[in-house]
Write an enzyme that holds these catalytic residues in place. Sequence first.
Site, PDB file in Angstrom:
ATOM      1  N   THR A 134       0.829  -1.206   0.000  1.00 49.82           N
ATOM      2  CA  THR A 134       0.000   0.000   0.000  1.00 49.82           C
ATOM      3  C   THR A 134       0.862   1.255   0.000  1.00 49.82           C
ATOM      4  OG1 THR A 134      -1.572   1.285   1.372  1.00 49.82           O
ATOM      5  CG2 THR A 134      -0.093  -0.195   2.524  1.00 49.82           C
ATOM      6  N   TYR A 176      -2.083  -0.060  10.607  1.00 48.65           N
ATOM      7  CA  TYR A 176      -2.217  -0.640   9.262  1.00 48.65           C
ATOM      8  C   TYR A 176      -0.955  -0.410   8.438  1.00 48.65           C
ATOM      9  CZ  TYR A 176      -3.705  -1.041   4.395  1.00 48.65           C
ATOM     10  OH  TYR A 176      -3.786  -1.368   3.055  1.00 48.65           O
TER      11      TYR A 176
END
Length: 365
Positions: A134, A176
């Site tokens: 990501t 995250y």
Amino acid sequence: MTLREIDRGAGRVVITGGCGFIGTNLAHRLARDGRPVWLLDNLSRPGVEENLDWLRATHEGDVHFQLGDVRDRAAVERAVAGAQAVFHFAAQVAVTTSVRRPVEDFEINALGTLNVLEALRAREEPPPLVFTSTNKVYGNLDGLELALAGDRYQPVDGFAAHGVGESIGLDFCSPYGCSKGCADQYVRDYARIYGLPAVVFRMSCIYGPHQWGTEDQGWVAHFARHVLDGRPITLYGDGRQVRDVLWVEDLVEAMLLAEEHAGQLAGQAFNIGGGPENAVCLLQVIDRLAALAGERPEVRFDDWRPGDQRYYVSDTRRFQAATGWRPRVGAEEGIERMLSWMSSERPPEPALAGAAPAAAGRQAS
């Protein structure tokens, strides 16, 4: 003989989180190309059972399903046994969920990825692995000086021309970002230390059919649903955040190229998104959807969320130079396609943020 010429009996392609949005689109392409597909998913994300039903109906006998969780090492080992290639998408994908449940987030994203890597390392000849990381591994990009240009943020230096490249320093932000960043680095290191033909995609915003968007993840689909339903949209921050959007079929093409060239690309991480030509701000996407639907929803504003970058656009030149890949579907066309699919499918309403359990079988997007 290239990977795309290998016959269907030569081995299955395994997709963890394969019933999610990206997994469904990749599985559809692979099965259409005559390659047997094996999906590992725990079906915890709303909408993924509909994706599985659609794949089974569309590709009867060519798509196989294993109910399982990437935190279960034995289940992962069963899934990848005999695999010709592995695409590892299974993840906990929401920053907000990671803040509430950081241990669970780590176990799914970091430990789950390590289970995949260990299962592949045990193979005498490990198959290609493509892992979806990501853009959050770059943190808030606080060092990037921005200025308002109309309805959007823009860098004041040369980043506007090409976007954020892989040379920028990693700066994990939010649980995250830490868990995905940890997995990102493990994949690269297993390529270096153990010789796995593994490639990392640090992805920007992906959108397209079979996406069940929420406020936390899949925001283009989430906006499209609310526009069609005439419901308010809440923007966290001021709506001038900029992202580069990438149509999912263009992503699938990039993934197949990464698989094909995994030997040469092993151990490398690539920023993958629509690039500067497909950079949009949130308000601009709402305007486009409203113009297509003929009605503009009420837009509400709330506080900025942790780890939310005001500007992120992928510099994809390294992957383009390595493979020749370029996005083909522009943002305007893609947003129209997204609204059309959402209008025809009327997918089920996802659970409210935080109401559903974290999904070890869901994939990033």
